[in-house]
Design an enzyme around this catalytic site. Structure first.
Site, PDB file in Angstrom:
ATOM      1  N   LEU A 163       0.835  -1.204   0.000  1.00 43.43           N
ATOM      2  CA  LEU A 163       0.000   0.000   0.000  1.00 43.43           C
ATOM      3  C   LEU A 163       0.865   1.248   0.000  1.00 43.43           C
ATOM      4  O   LEU A 163       0.485   2.292  -0.501  1.00 43.43           O
ATOM      5  CB  LEU A 163      -0.873   0.032   1.260  1.00 43.43           C
ATOM      6  CG  LEU A 163      -2.052  -0.921   1.343  1.00 43.43           C
ATOM      7  CD1 LEU A 163      -2.651  -0.891   2.742  1.00 43.43           C
ATOM      8  CD2 LEU A 163      -3.096  -0.539   0.317  1.00 43.43           C
ATOM      9  N   GLY A 164       2.010   1.137   0.616  1.00 42.43           N
ATOM     10  CA  GLY A 164       2.890   2.296   0.683  1.00 42.43           C
ATOM     11  C   GLY A 164       4.133   1.987   1.496  1.00 42.43           C
ATOM     12  O   GLY A 164       4.216   0.961   2.174  1.00 42.43           O
ATOM     13  N   GLY A 195       6.933   3.736   4.185  1.00 34.61           N
ATOM     14  CA  GLY A 195       7.206   4.876   5.050  1.00 34.61           C
ATOM     15  C   GLY A 195       8.634   4.824   5.544  1.00 34.61           C
ATOM     16  O   GLY A 195       9.419   3.965   5.133  1.00 34.61           O
ATOM     17  N   GLY A 196       8.969   5.748   6.444  1.00 30.20           N
ATOM     18  CA  GLY A 196      10.311   5.798   6.989  1.00 30.20           C
ATOM     19  C   GLY A 196      10.649   4.566   7.818  1.00 30.20           C
ATOM     20  O   GLY A 196      11.801   4.192   7.961  1.00 30.20           O
ATOM     21  N   GLY A 250       9.010   1.380   7.557  1.00 28.92           N
ATOM     22  CA  GLY A 250       8.807   0.071   6.945  1.00 28.92           C
ATOM     23  C   GLY A 250       7.817   0.116   5.807  1.00 28.92           C
ATOM     24  O   GLY A 250       7.509   1.173   5.274  1.00 28.92           O
ATOM     25  N   LYS A 282       1.700  -3.642   8.769  1.00 25.48           N
ATOM     26  CA  LYS A 282       2.910  -2.818   8.709  1.00 25.48           C
ATOM     27  C   LYS A 282       4.115  -3.622   9.184  1.00 25.48           C
ATOM     28  O   LYS A 282       4.160  -4.057  10.340  1.00 25.48           O
ATOM     29  CB  LYS A 282       2.716  -1.582   9.584  1.00 25.48           C
ATOM     30  CG  LYS A 282       3.831  -0.605   9.453  1.00 25.48           C
ATOM     31  CD  LYS A 282       3.416   0.714  10.021  1.00 25.48           C
ATOM     32  CE  LYS A 282       4.443   1.767   9.743  1.00 25.48           C
ATOM     33  NZ  LYS A 282       3.967   3.084  10.039  1.00 25.48           N
ATOM     34  N   ASP A 309       4.542  12.475  14.970  1.00 27.24           N
ATOM     35  CA  ASP A 309       4.768  12.559  13.523  1.00 27.24           C
ATOM     36  C   ASP A 309       3.489  13.016  12.812  1.00 27.24           C
ATOM     37  O   ASP A 309       3.023  12.374  11.870  1.00 27.24           O
ATOM     38  CB  ASP A 309       5.227  11.189  13.002  1.00 27.24           C
ATOM     39  CG  ASP A 309       5.906  11.279  11.635  1.00 27.24           C
ATOM     40  OD1 ASP A 309       6.222  12.407  11.204  1.00 27.24           O
ATOM     41  OD2 ASP A 309       6.114  10.232  11.009  1.00 27.24           O
TER      42      ASP A 309
HETATM   43  N1  LIG Z   1      -4.383   1.632   7.947  1.00 26.31           N
HETATM   44  C1  LIG Z   1      -4.100   1.888   6.674  1.00 26.31           C
HETATM   45  N2  LIG Z   1      -5.023   1.713   5.709  1.00 26.31           N
HETATM   46  C2  LIG Z   1      -4.740   1.968   4.410  1.00 26.31           C
HETATM   47  N3  LIG Z   1      -3.549   2.414   3.972  1.00 26.31           N
HETATM   48  C3  LIG Z   1      -2.582   2.621   4.878  1.00 26.31           C
HETATM   49  C4  LIG Z   1      -2.794   2.360   6.273  1.00 26.31           C
HETATM   50  N4  LIG Z   1      -1.656   2.676   6.942  1.00 26.31           N
HETATM   51  C5  LIG Z   1      -0.782   3.096   6.024  1.00 26.31           C
HETATM   52  N5  LIG Z   1      -1.316   3.067   4.773  1.00 26.31           N
HETATM   53  C6  LIG Z   1      -0.666   3.444   3.498  1.00 26.31           C
HETATM   54  O1  LIG Z   1       0.696   3.113   3.571  1.00 26.31           O
HETATM   55  C7  LIG Z   1       1.492   4.291   3.351  1.00 26.31           C
HETATM   56  C8  LIG Z   1       2.755   4.206   4.174  1.00 26.31           C
HETATM   57  O2  LIG Z   1       2.405   4.309   5.524  1.00 26.31           O
HETATM   58  P1  LIG Z   1       3.466   4.597   6.657  1.00 26.31           P
HETATM   59  O3  LIG Z   1       2.736   4.952   7.879  1.00 26.31           O
HETATM   60  O4  LIG Z   1       4.438   3.486   6.736  1.00 26.31           O
HETATM   61  O5  LIG Z   1       4.297   5.740   6.002  1.00 26.31           O
HETATM   62  P2  LIG Z   1       4.233   7.312   6.055  1.00 26.31           P
HETATM   63  O6  LIG Z   1       3.253   7.745   7.080  1.00 26.31           O
HETATM   64  O7  LIG Z   1       4.030   7.800   4.660  1.00 26.31           O
HETATM   65  O8  LIG Z   1       5.705   7.636   6.490  1.00 26.31           O
HETATM   66  P3  LIG Z   1       6.349   7.492   7.945  1.00 26.31           P
HETATM   67  O9  LIG Z   1       6.152   6.081   8.382  1.00 26.31           O
HETATM   68  O10 LIG Z   1       7.765   7.827   7.666  1.00 26.31           O
HETATM   69  O11 LIG Z   1       5.643   8.464   8.812  1.00 26.31           O
HETATM   70  C9  LIG Z   1       0.600   5.460   3.695  1.00 26.31           C
HETATM   71  O12 LIG Z   1       0.971   6.615   3.040  1.00 26.31           O
HETATM   72  C10 LIG Z   1      -0.768   4.935   3.250  1.00 26.31           C
HETATM   73  O13 LIG Z   1      -0.910   5.164   1.869  1.00 26.31           O
END
Ligand SMILES: Nc1ncnc2c1ncn2[C@@H]1O[C@H](COP(=O)(O)OP(=O)(O)OP(=O)(O)O)[C@@H](O)[C@H]1O
Length: 399
Positions: free
Chosen positions: A80-81, A83-84, A86, A102, A198
């Protein structure tokens, strides 16, 4: 002779099979031991005991196999995405329940030990505008978290994506109020106060009706200590970081307030929190600085999102800008609490929805006593504010 050969072959096959089975059993035991060790290392026993003693807790400890099956063995197609910390995968649990899984990159020894305890605190967080943590898997090297799935992307994508959709002020105000309410809950209503650490538009997820769901709370718990990763982390939050935190290295609830102020600016201006283009002027690099400069020069209008510049709701936009200014105060003590921010946004939202909702019953009485002021039921907020000012003036001058 022939019988002897057959006997030897059977004997050999039996021996090989027995050896292979013994190896497999050994491997399985090793794997089980590894899982048990990881589970213990990550504080799984404390978590398990506490969960047994607490009735009705809706938090599950998943097995590695369950999550592998849910995510098709963490396949690329399920990502899905990133992040910093994972990668986030979409998963489908038994009963067709959609989840976001995650998987963190790394965790240091101290973080691993605290994990079970932290999970216990986070599992008790229960708010309609916060992404629910459904469970975790501790029998793997780096713990995996399982969240409710939120289907409509992030606020960052809504504001900065090229979808060409118009986002009304009512939608923006709704998202701002819901996110502020969620942060206020984390700071003061959850059983243990939790700092988000954050706050940014990419950590505000949206459901099908564009209702906000704050994600990644308590991210600081999982923040990697390793230096190279710290750089990615800072890069990811550039533009949102509380200047006071940068000096003291101390995260407080007011650091979340500052970052939330930047989210308010994104909603007001449609601009990115930080401009990495080397050609832009210093005071235009950070949205917060650009905004402060515009406010000082009395030029809010110039940096507002074009979609909001229709002349309606000017006073509401000014009030949001004033609130953002307070959130962005250099000194944390001078910033409002998240509770105050949420209350203010709620009252502005109500004014937008029902221009006749008064904060002061005395004013209401006064307005009702003056039938000439009641123009129509579809009064705009601009008219509301000018009537409100008129009423306050007449009250003050004793008219
Ligand atoms: N509960 C969820 N439902 C749907 N998509 C999600 C969910 N959590 C995260 N995502 C998707 O995964 C992506 C990455 O999430 P993640 O929290 O790891 O990274 P981030 O918030 O972009 O960066 P960081 O972790 O560095 O703050 C998000 O931008 C979102 O698109």
């Amino acid at each position: 002779m022939c019988m002897d050969n057959a006997g030897t072959t059977v004997g050999l096959v039996a021996l090989v099979t027995a050896l292979a089975s013994a190896c497999m059993i050994q491997e399985r035991r090793k794997l089980q031991k590894m899982k048990r060790d990881y589970f213990r290392q990550h504080g799984g026993l404390i978590l398990f005991d506490e969960m047994r003693s607490k009735q009705g807790i809706s938090f599950k400890i998943f097995t590695k196999e369950e999550l592998q099956e849910a995510t098709n063995r963490f396949s690329e197609q399920q990502v899905l995405g990133q992040g910093g910390y994972g990668t986030v995968y979409k998963g489908i649990l038994e009963g067709n329940v959609e989840v976001a899984v995650k998987r963190c990159n790394t965790a240091d020894e101290q973080q691993k030990k605290e994990f079970g305890k932290e999970m216990l605190i986070l599992s008790e967080v229960n708010h309609r505008n916060i992404v629910k943590l459904l469970g975790c898997c501790l029998e793997v090297e780096v713990p995996v978290l399982v969240y409710e799935f939120v289907p409509n992307g992030t606020l960052f994508q809504l504001i900065h994506g090229n979808h060409g959709l118009r986002i009304s002020l009512a939608t923006r105000l709704g998202i701002a109020h819901e996110s502020a309410d969620a942060l206020s809950y984390l700071h003061s209503s959850a059983s243990t106060p939790i700092l988000h650490g954050d706050v940014k538009s990419s950590n505000i997820l949206l459901d099908r009706d564009n209702k906000a769901k704050v994600a990644d709370f308590g991210a600081s718990i999982l923040a990697p200590i390793d230096k190279s990763q710290f750089i990615t982390l800072v890069h990811g939050t550039c533009g949102y970081l509380d200047p006071e935190y940068m000096q003291t290295n101390l995260l407080t609830d007011k650091s979340d307030v500052y970052s939330f102020g930047v989210v308010l600016l994104e909603l007001l201006t449609g601009k990115l929190p930080f401009n990495f283009n080397p050609d832009v002027l210093v005071h235009e690099k950070s949205l917060a600085m650009m905004f402060m400069y515009a406010m000082k020069e009395n030029k809010l209008e110039q940096i507002l999102d074009v979609e909001l510049k229709d002349g309606n709701n000017t006073e509401i936009l000014e009030e949001i800008a004033e609130l953002a200014m307070r959130c962005l105060e250099m000194c944390g003590d001078n910033r409002p609490s998240m509770k105050e921010v949420a209350e203010k946004l709620d009252s502005l939202r109500k004014v937008m929805q029902h221009p006749w909702v008064q904060r002061d019953p005395q004013e209401m009485e006064c307005l009702l006593a003056e039938p000439s002021s009641v123009v129509s039921s579809t009064i705009t907020s601009a008219e509301y504010f000018s009537i409100e000012k008129e009423v306050v003036n007449s009250l003050q001058s004793g008219r």
